[in-house]
Design a protein around this motif. Structure first.
Motif, short mmCIF file in Angstrom:
data_model
loop_
_atom_site.label_atom_id
_atom_site.label_comp_id
_atom_site.label_asym_id
_atom_site.label_seq_id
_atom_site.Cartn_x
_atom_site.Cartn_y
_atom_site.Cartn_z
N SER A 21 -13.87 33.52 -3.05
CA SER A 21 -14.67 32.62 -2.22
C SER A 21 -16.00 33.27 -1.87
CB SER A 21 -13.92 32.26 -0.95
OG SER A 21 -13.72 33.42 -0.18
N TRP A 22 -15.97 34.53 -1.59
CA TRP A 22 -17.18 35.28 -1.25
C TRP A 22 -18.12 35.36 -2.45
CZ3 TRP A 22 -20.40 36.51 2.23
CH2 TRP A 22 -21.15 37.69 2.22
N PRO A 68 -5.89 38.23 -9.66
CA PRO A 68 -5.23 39.41 -10.21
C PRO A 68 -6.16 40.62 -10.29
CG PRO A 68 -5.82 37.92 -11.97
CD PRO A 68 -6.20 37.23 -10.69
N MET A 69 -7.47 40.41 -10.05
CA MET A 69 -8.42 41.51 -10.13
C MET A 69 -8.83 42.02 -8.75
SD MET A 69 -8.66 42.17 -13.27
CE MET A 69 -9.98 43.36 -13.27
N ASN A 70 -8.09 41.64 -7.71
CA ASN A 70 -8.38 42.08 -6.34
C ASN A 70 -9.79 41.72 -5.87
OD1 ASN A 70 -5.91 43.18 -6.58
ND2 ASN A 70 -6.53 45.31 -6.33
N ARG A 79 -11.46 29.07 4.20
CA ARG A 79 -11.15 30.49 4.30
C ARG A 79 -9.64 30.75 4.32
NH1 ARG A 79 -14.35 34.13 6.04
NH2 ARG A 79 -12.73 34.83 7.44
N CYS A 80 -8.92 29.97 3.55
CA CYS A 80 -7.46 30.07 3.59
C CYS A 80 -6.94 31.30 2.86
CB CYS A 80 -6.85 28.82 2.98
SG CYS A 80 -7.13 28.70 1.21
N ALA A 81 -7.80 31.95 2.07
CA ALA A 81 -7.45 33.18 1.36
C ALA A 81 -6.48 32.95 0.21
CB ALA A 81 -6.90 34.25 2.30
N ARG A 82 -6.23 31.72 -0.16
CA ARG A 82 -5.37 31.50 -1.33
C ARG A 82 -6.01 32.10 -2.58
NH1 ARG A 82 -3.92 27.46 1.87
NH2 ARG A 82 -1.78 26.73 1.83
N CYS A 83 -7.33 31.98 -2.68
CA CYS A 83 -8.01 32.54 -3.85
C CYS A 83 -7.89 34.05 -3.87
CB CYS A 83 -9.47 32.10 -3.89
SG CYS A 83 -10.41 32.47 -2.39
N VAL A 84 -7.99 34.67 -2.69
CA VAL A 84 -7.89 36.13 -2.61
C VAL A 84 -6.49 36.57 -3.03
CG1 VAL A 84 -8.08 38.12 -1.08
CG2 VAL A 84 -9.54 36.14 -0.71
N ASN A 85 -5.49 35.89 -2.52
CA ASN A 85 -4.13 36.30 -2.82
C ASN A 85 -3.74 36.04 -4.27
OD1 ASN A 85 -3.84 37.04 -0.16
ND2 ASN A 85 -3.04 35.05 0.45
N ILE A 140 -12.63 38.85 -4.08
CA ILE A 140 -12.66 37.83 -3.04
C ILE A 140 -13.44 36.64 -3.62
CG2 ILE A 140 -13.25 37.28 -0.64
CD1 ILE A 140 -12.97 40.18 0.02
#
Ligand code: SF4
Ligand code: SF4
Lengths: 442, 324
Positions: free
Chosen positions: A384-385, A378-380, A369-375, A382
């Motif tokens: 991982s989810w 480019p399409m905003n 859940r490091c959120a690197r993928c979220v950050n 999530i």
């Protein structure tokens, strides 16, 4: 330099130095060319030649009566030796026209366009001319160009953006074209502006190519229409249509929509070059420039190759492979497709072939859940989810979480420290969503 | 080469160098200055056993769990190492060895493995361990030692170590002016770490050093720490207490920079992170000002941990908005 960009994205090493300074070389006609009947997005083609027919270079050999398609032409003169199933770099296998080169230089040049008359042509005429030339987007997606520049009734194209971002690592073919053959790009740009009705023309280039930006700055004043050069921050996926538009015009293409919906048409720089060349030389789209690179090829190159050239013929021309060859990719490393055969042909959408000595796999861990993928998305989204939902086959929920917005750019999976195949999982969810909406649709 | 050997895999075909163990190693490294510094402040023999036992016990409990439930051994991912370090640093110096042992068991088994292991847990494992200890052995967990050159020594010349109260406790019982009388340079001492408190939580300087390293390495972002301190500041200012004191004292820096930023137990979206940080900081402040405990970081963060599944459902604004 003041540069524009979009939120999100990643910064992989570019690896462009391998080929960035190598002049485009011409790959000689091989003995055999294989032209798959699937070359682009849209309706597949039907052959209009048969086994044993003699054809000239530039002669139309396949077409179909549909709007979203573009005909296919013989990329050398010779004889049709068969029409058979062949390896396809994207589809695995599909029907292809096999052409034996007869070594003669017979050509059919039907498509020249008086350069000085471009601005006086009817847009509709130019669109048909583009279709007849088999022109499709050469950046990878291979969408028929005449469709792109035909706004549906009630919509207007205000901006033409020439995509010179070339954000995929390794690839340098577009960069070389802008340095070596910018005048042809200039002609193509005029044709596209006229055909689409765009009143403003912008060229987007990543700032890791300063000599290209300088070349444009020097060249654009010589064009009969104003052209704005826009330096972009070097960031992946800057060359994605949506993100190019976001960066340059600060407009967002609506979810599920097209650039047209915000008054824009985007064309890749190599497509623009091919159009200019078609106007000058009268030959349809029968060759293109590709980058051959990676650590497992002896002599990385930028190559002008006839469409239909087989990878196994290109390899010796590039000095052969440097063992151990582990992986071959068609296209860039972020969105390209791994190949299982060296007998695949170059198709219109082939921007390059990459040869790797390593497979670049990461050890897989649970998502932290490091959120690197979220950050980096480019399409905003999530990612991982979405991947999680896909794993649990919760496709309805994935749809609500906007899985269909994913452009499959791979930024998320590139960054993920847990080595989770995010793109693969999201692609699966997307195809399931599309399938069930088709089923429920009628 | 034979074509059958060509490796097929989905795109992307290149990957960043960042891996899970790398990330954990960075966090561990970032905590090292505070760990080593604690030896200097409290005496090595009062702190290192706790830290060492915590780390080894966390690794041990996870190994045990993997063996018992026949799961692949997961300790190489480095997360137990970080949990052990964090737990060790949050214990009082000189606490009995079984405190570290029990805390580690609670952290790893209750806090992580019972939820399904790495990535699945709702609550920060180190804080779970600490909370269990706080509730079960409040005395052992709130017996603080001090030693020269600390200014806050209750008249104990000659003794090597004495037990005392933390600045937060003195502040809560007697107010800040009294604390300032005891130690006119209290803020400076808090910053450097020469005050009674948990092993690794006293030195703001060394913790910030580690945090800056993580920022530089791109392991954490500023969003949660900044809003955490924002939330805490807001409550402290409303309560009319000394802002600087509350930011520097107790576990505020450790909590805001290292506990609240734990990937697994904090939100994934920027919006969620801002709300989470603000909430955790504010609750910390409220507990400190109104609660029975002088310190509120542990429960402030644990409470907000519980809201993360909810916060994660707030999607970022859609690119391009709705279909027109
Ligand atoms: S980048 Fe990978 S590990 Fe990090 S949150 Fe996304 S999926 Fe999880
Ligand atoms: S979720 Fe899709 S759009 Fe977002 S980073 Fe991943 S591949 Fe790209």
């Amino acid at each position: 330099m003041k540069t524009k960009t979009f939120p999100g994205g990643v910064h992989p090493p570019t690896y462009k130095e391998i080929t960035a300074h190598k002049q485009i070389e011409v790959f000689p006609f091989p003995e055999r060319l294989v032209l798959p009947l699937i070359q682009h997005t849209g309706a597949p083609l039907e052959p209009i030649v048969k086994k044993g027919d003699a054809v000239k270079r530039g002669q139309k050999i396949a077409d179909v009566d549909a709007f979203v398609t573009a005909p296919l032409h013989a990329s050398c003169s010779g004889k049709i030796s068969s029409i058979e199933e062949w390896f396809h770099p994207v589809r695995g296998k599909c029907l292809a026209i096999v052409l034996e080169n007869d070594g003669s230089s017979e050509e059919e040049r039907r498509n020249p366009l008086p350069i000085s008359e471009i601005e006086n042509q009817q847009p509709q005429f130019l669109r048909e001319w583009l279709r007849e030339g088999g022109m499709v987007g050469l950046g990878g997606a291979a969408f028929p160009t005449h469709v792109k520049v035909s706004p549906p009734a009630g919509k207007n194209i205000e901006f033409l953006i020439i995509n010179g971002a070339e954000c995929e690592p390794y690839l340098t073919c577009d960069q070389r074209l802008m340095l070596e053959e910018i005048s042809k790009i200039g002609i193509g740009l005029r044709i596209l502006a006229r055909a689409s009705g765009a009143s403003r023309v912008l060229v987007g280039i990543e700032d890791n190519k300063p000599e290209v930006i300088a070349r444009w700055e020097e060249f654009s004043p010589h064009l009969p229409l104003p052209v704005e050069i826009v330096p972009l921050k070097t960031k992946y996926p800057q060359g994605s249509e949506k993100h190019l538009i976001r960066a340059i015009l600060n407009r967002e293409v609506p979810s599920g929509g097209l650039p047209l919906d915000v008054g824009v048409v985007v064309n890749n720089v190599q497509t623009t070059w091919a159009i200019g060349r078609m106007a000058e030389e009268g030959l349809p789209l029968i060759d293109r420039v590709i980058t051959v690179s990676g650590d497992a090829i002896a002599q990385p190159k930028n190559l002008k190759v006839p469409i239909g050239s087989l990878l196994e013929d290109i390899i010796p021309f590039c000095g052969g492979v440097r063992e151990p060859l582990k992986k071959v990719v068609m296209g860039g490393p972020m969105m390209g497709i791994a190949q299982v055969s060296l007998s695949v042909p170059v198709i219109k959408g082939t921007s390059g072939f990459l040869f790797f000595q390593s497979v670049w796999e990461k050890k897989e861990y649970p998502c932290i859940r490091c959120a690197r993928c979220v950050n980096s998305c480019p399409m905003n989204l999530i990612p991982s989810w979405l991947a999680r939902l896909s794993e649990f086959e919760a496709f309805e929920e994935a749809k609500a979480a906007r899985a269909l917005d994913c452009i499959e750019c791979g930024a998320c999976a590139y960054q993920c420290p847990a080595g989770i195949p995010l793109v693969q999982l999201i692609k699966l969810a997307k195809s399931e969503i599309i399938r069930s909406s088709r089923k429920g649709g009628d | 080469m034979a074509e059958e050997e060509l490796y097929f895999s989905p795109s992307p075909h290149i990957k960043s160098k960042t891996t899970v163990p790398w990330v954990m190693r960075q966090v561990f490294l970032a905590l090292l200055p505070a760990a080593v510094g604690s030896g200097y402040f409290f005496g090595f023999r009062y702190v290192f056993p706790s830290i060492l036992i915590s780390i080894l016990a966390c690794l041990g409990f996870e190994t045990l769990d993997c063996l018992i439930f026949k799961k692949p051994l997961t300790i190489y991912d480095g997360s137990a190492l970080v949990t052990g370090m964090l737990l060790g640093l949050s214990l009082p110096p000189g606490s009995p060895f079984w405190i570290a042992l029990v805390g580690s068991g609670a952290a790893i088994i209750l806090g992580k493995q019972m939820f399904g292991g790495l990535g699945q847990n709702i609550f920060n494992p180190a804080l779970v361990g600490r909370a269990v200890l706080l509730i079960s052995w409040p005395k052992a967990m709130t017996t603080w030692m001090a030693r020269p050159p600390f200014a806050l020594l209750p008249g104990a010349e000659g003794a090597e170590v004495v037990t005392t109260a933390t600045p937060l406790t003195i502040n809560q019982m007697n107010g800040f002016p009294f604390l300032q009388e005891l130690d006119p340079q209290i803020l400076k001492h808090l910053f450097l770490g020469q005050v009674p408190g948990s092993i690794g939580e006293t030195s703001v300087l060394l913790l910030l050093l580690g945090f800056l390293y993580l920022l530089w390495r791109g392991v954490v972002s500023w969003h949660i720490p900044l809003t955490f301190f924002g939330g805490l500041s807001l409550v402290v200012l409303l309560g009319g207490e000394s802002l600087f004191f509350h930011l520097l004292a107790g576990g505020a820096i450790m909590g805001g920079c290292f506990m609240a930023t734990d990937y697994v137990t904090s939100p994934m979206t920027r919006r969620g992170q801002l709300i989470f940080g603000l909430g955790a900081g504010a609750i910390t402040g409220i507990i400190r000002l109104l609660g029975n405990y002088p310190e509120g970081v542990t429960f402030g963060i644990l409470i907000m941990n519980a809201t993360v599944p909810l916060l994660d459902r707030i999607l970022p604004p859609q690119f391009g908005g709705e279909k027109r």
